[in-house]
Write a protein that holds these residues in place. Structure first.
Motif, PDB file in Angstrom:
ATOM      1  N   ASP A  53       0.832  -1.210   0.000  1.00 47.09           N
ATOM      2  CA  ASP A  53       0.000   0.000   0.000  1.00 47.09           C
ATOM      3  C   ASP A  53       0.865   1.257   0.000  1.00 47.09           C
ATOM      4  O   ASP A  53       0.581   2.223  -0.722  1.00 47.09           O
ATOM      5  CB  ASP A  53      -0.932   0.013   1.217  1.00 47.09           C
ATOM      6  CG  ASP A  53      -1.969  -1.102   1.165  1.00 47.09           C
ATOM      7  OD1 ASP A  53      -2.375  -1.473   0.046  1.00 47.09           O
ATOM      8  OD2 ASP A  53      -2.363  -1.585   2.248  1.00 47.09           O
ATOM      9  N   HIS A  54       1.917   1.234   0.785  1.00 50.69           N
ATOM     10  CA  HIS A  54       2.832   2.379   0.817  1.00 50.69           C
ATOM     11  C   HIS A  54       3.475   2.591  -0.556  1.00 50.69           C
ATOM     12  O   HIS A  54       3.587   3.720  -1.033  1.00 50.69           O
ATOM     13  CB  HIS A  54       3.919   2.176   1.883  1.00 50.69           C
ATOM     14  CG  HIS A  54       3.445   2.379   3.280  1.00 50.69           C
ATOM     15  ND1 HIS A  54       3.168   3.615   3.797  1.00 50.69           N
ATOM     16  CD2 HIS A  54       3.197   1.481   4.283  1.00 50.69           C
ATOM     17  CE1 HIS A  54       2.775   3.495   5.053  1.00 50.69           C
ATOM     18  NE2 HIS A  54       2.781   2.202   5.374  1.00 50.69           N
ATOM     19  N   ALA A  55       3.894   1.506  -1.184  1.00 50.57           N
ATOM     20  CA  ALA A  55       4.511   1.604  -2.512  1.00 50.57           C
ATOM     21  C   ALA A  55       3.506   2.162  -3.522  1.00 50.57           C
ATOM     22  O   ALA A  55       3.859   2.997  -4.373  1.00 50.57           O
ATOM     23  CB  ALA A  55       5.021   0.233  -2.955  1.00 50.57           C
ATOM     24  N   TYR A  56       2.263   1.706  -3.436  1.00 47.28           N
ATOM     25  CA  TYR A  56       1.231   2.190  -4.353  1.00 47.28           C
ATOM     26  C   TYR A  56       0.996   3.695  -4.167  1.00 47.28           C
ATOM     27  O   TYR A  56       0.907   4.447  -5.146  1.00 47.28           O
ATOM     28  CB  TYR A  56      -0.076   1.418  -4.134  1.00 47.28           C
ATOM     29  CG  TYR A  56      -1.230   1.995  -4.902  1.00 47.28           C
ATOM     30  CD1 TYR A  56      -1.347   1.779  -6.271  1.00 47.28           C
ATOM     31  CD2 TYR A  56      -2.191   2.782  -4.271  1.00 47.28           C
ATOM     32  CE1 TYR A  56      -2.397   2.323  -6.989  1.00 47.28           C
ATOM     33  CE2 TYR A  56      -3.241   3.334  -4.973  1.00 47.28           C
ATOM     34  CZ  TYR A  56      -3.339   3.101  -6.332  1.00 47.28           C
ATOM     35  OH  TYR A  56      -4.377   3.648  -7.036  1.00 47.28           O
ATOM     36  N   ARG A  59       3.838   5.590  -5.657  1.00 46.04           N
ATOM     37  CA  ARG A  59       3.783   5.525  -7.121  1.00 46.04           C
ATOM     38  C   ARG A  59       2.727   6.499  -7.660  1.00 46.04           C
ATOM     39  O   ARG A  59       2.958   7.230  -8.622  1.00 46.04           O
ATOM     40  CB  ARG A  59       3.486   4.085  -7.546  1.00 46.04           C
ATOM     41  CG  ARG A  59       3.684   3.817  -9.003  1.00 46.04           C
ATOM     42  CD  ARG A  59       3.632   2.330  -9.372  1.00 46.04           C
ATOM     43  NE  ARG A  59       2.566   1.568  -8.731  1.00 46.04           N
ATOM     44  CZ  ARG A  59       2.761   0.643  -7.774  1.00 46.04           C
ATOM     45  NH1 ARG A  59       3.979   0.370  -7.349  1.00 46.04           N
ATOM     46  NH2 ARG A  59       1.745  -0.003  -7.252  1.00 46.04           N
ATOM     47  N   GLU A  60       1.571   6.531  -7.032  1.00 47.94           N
ATOM     48  CA  GLU A  60       0.502   7.443  -7.461  1.00 47.94           C
ATOM     49  C   GLU A  60       0.904   8.907  -7.262  1.00 47.94           C
ATOM     50  O   GLU A  60       0.607   9.759  -8.100  1.00 47.94           O
ATOM     51  CB  GLU A  60      -0.795   7.145  -6.697  1.00 47.94           C
ATOM     52  CG  GLU A  60      -1.535   5.944  -7.205  1.00 47.94           C
ATOM     53  CD  GLU A  60      -1.948   6.104  -8.661  1.00 47.94           C
ATOM     54  OE1 GLU A  60      -2.647   7.081  -8.993  1.00 47.94           O
ATOM     55  OE2 GLU A  60      -1.555   5.255  -9.468  1.00 47.94           O
ATOM     56  N   ALA A  61       1.574   9.183  -6.167  1.00 50.47           N
ATOM     57  CA  ALA A  61       2.028  10.557  -5.915  1.00 50.47           C
ATOM     58  C   ALA A  61       3.012  10.996  -6.993  1.00 50.47           C
ATOM     59  O   ALA A  61       2.928  12.122  -7.508  1.00 50.47           O
ATOM     60  CB  ALA A  61       2.666  10.659  -4.534  1.00 50.47           C
ATOM     61  N   ARG A  62       3.922  10.104  -7.368  1.00 52.98           N
ATOM     62  CA  ARG A  62       4.876  10.432  -8.435  1.00 52.98           C
ATOM     63  C   ARG A  62       4.166  10.622  -9.768  1.00 52.98           C
ATOM     64  O   ARG A  62       4.506  11.504 -10.553  1.00 52.98           O
ATOM     65  CB  ARG A  62       5.930   9.332  -8.559  1.00 52.98           C
ATOM     66  CG  ARG A  62       6.958   9.377  -7.464  1.00 52.98           C
ATOM     67  CD  ARG A  62       8.134   8.451  -7.776  1.00 52.98           C
ATOM     68  NE  ARG A  62       8.756   8.042  -6.546  1.00 52.98           N
ATOM     69  CZ  ARG A  62       8.538   6.875  -5.930  1.00 52.98           C
ATOM     70  NH1 ARG A  62       7.739   5.984  -6.450  1.00 52.98           N
ATOM     71  NH2 ARG A  62       9.144   6.595  -4.803  1.00 52.98           N
TER      72      ARG A  62
END
Length: 165
Positions: A53-56, A59-62
């Motif tokens: 979830d943290h990685a997702y 990724r979305e923020a980037r």
């Protein structure tokens, strides 16, 4: 009337303070941070989120940052400001042209509107100062009277040229 006594209180005040501290912060980033603080998102993330979830989220923020939405918004603001400045400049030039035209044809009673550096009568404390300024204004006005027929001829020539086209 403001909702509070302090300009730094409230949502807009908080935004002003944040931008003062971090000038390159985008509106989207500020909104995300404000929602994060307001909704106690950290407690929820600590309780529920996994590493995936943290990685997702990262990724979305980037992805959102790389979409250049904020850059487009800022470009629109800059374009609008440039357009507004051009409109104001055009308006000022038109006003100056109009003033020149009216000054060429006005009566001596309204000289203080047209003569450069001529103040209203009450701004000159001594009679001698008033007289000197008035003489200078009349000299200026006489030079304008000599120029007016030439200008009128030029305007007539321009109008004739436009009519022929």
């Amino acid at each position: 009337m403001p909702s509070t006594n302090d300009a730094n209180e409230g949502a807009l005040g908080a935004y002003r303070v944040a931008i003062r501290g971090k000038p390159s912060l985008t509106l989207h980033q500020y909104n995300s941070q404000a929602m994060f603080r307001r909704n106690d998102t950290q407690d929820f993330m600590d309780a529920v989120f996994t590493d995936e979830d943290h990685a997702y989220i990262m990724r979305e923020a980037r992805r959102i940052d790389s979409s250049r939405e904020e850059a487009r918004r800022r470009e629109e603001i800059v374009d609008f400001r440039i357009k507004t400045a051009e409109m104001q400049k055009t308006k000022a030039l038109a006003k100056a042209r109009k003033m020149r035209r009216t000054c060429r044809t006005t009566l001596p009673a309204s000289l203080y509107h047209c003569v450069p550096n001529l103040l209203v009568n009450s701004k000159y404390p001594r009679k001698a100062d008033k007289l000197a300024v008035l003489k200078e204004a009349f000299r200026w006005y006489e030079t304008i009277l000599e120029v007016v027929p030439v200008i009128v001829e030029e305007l007539r020539d321009e109008e004739d040229g436009e009519m022929e086209e």
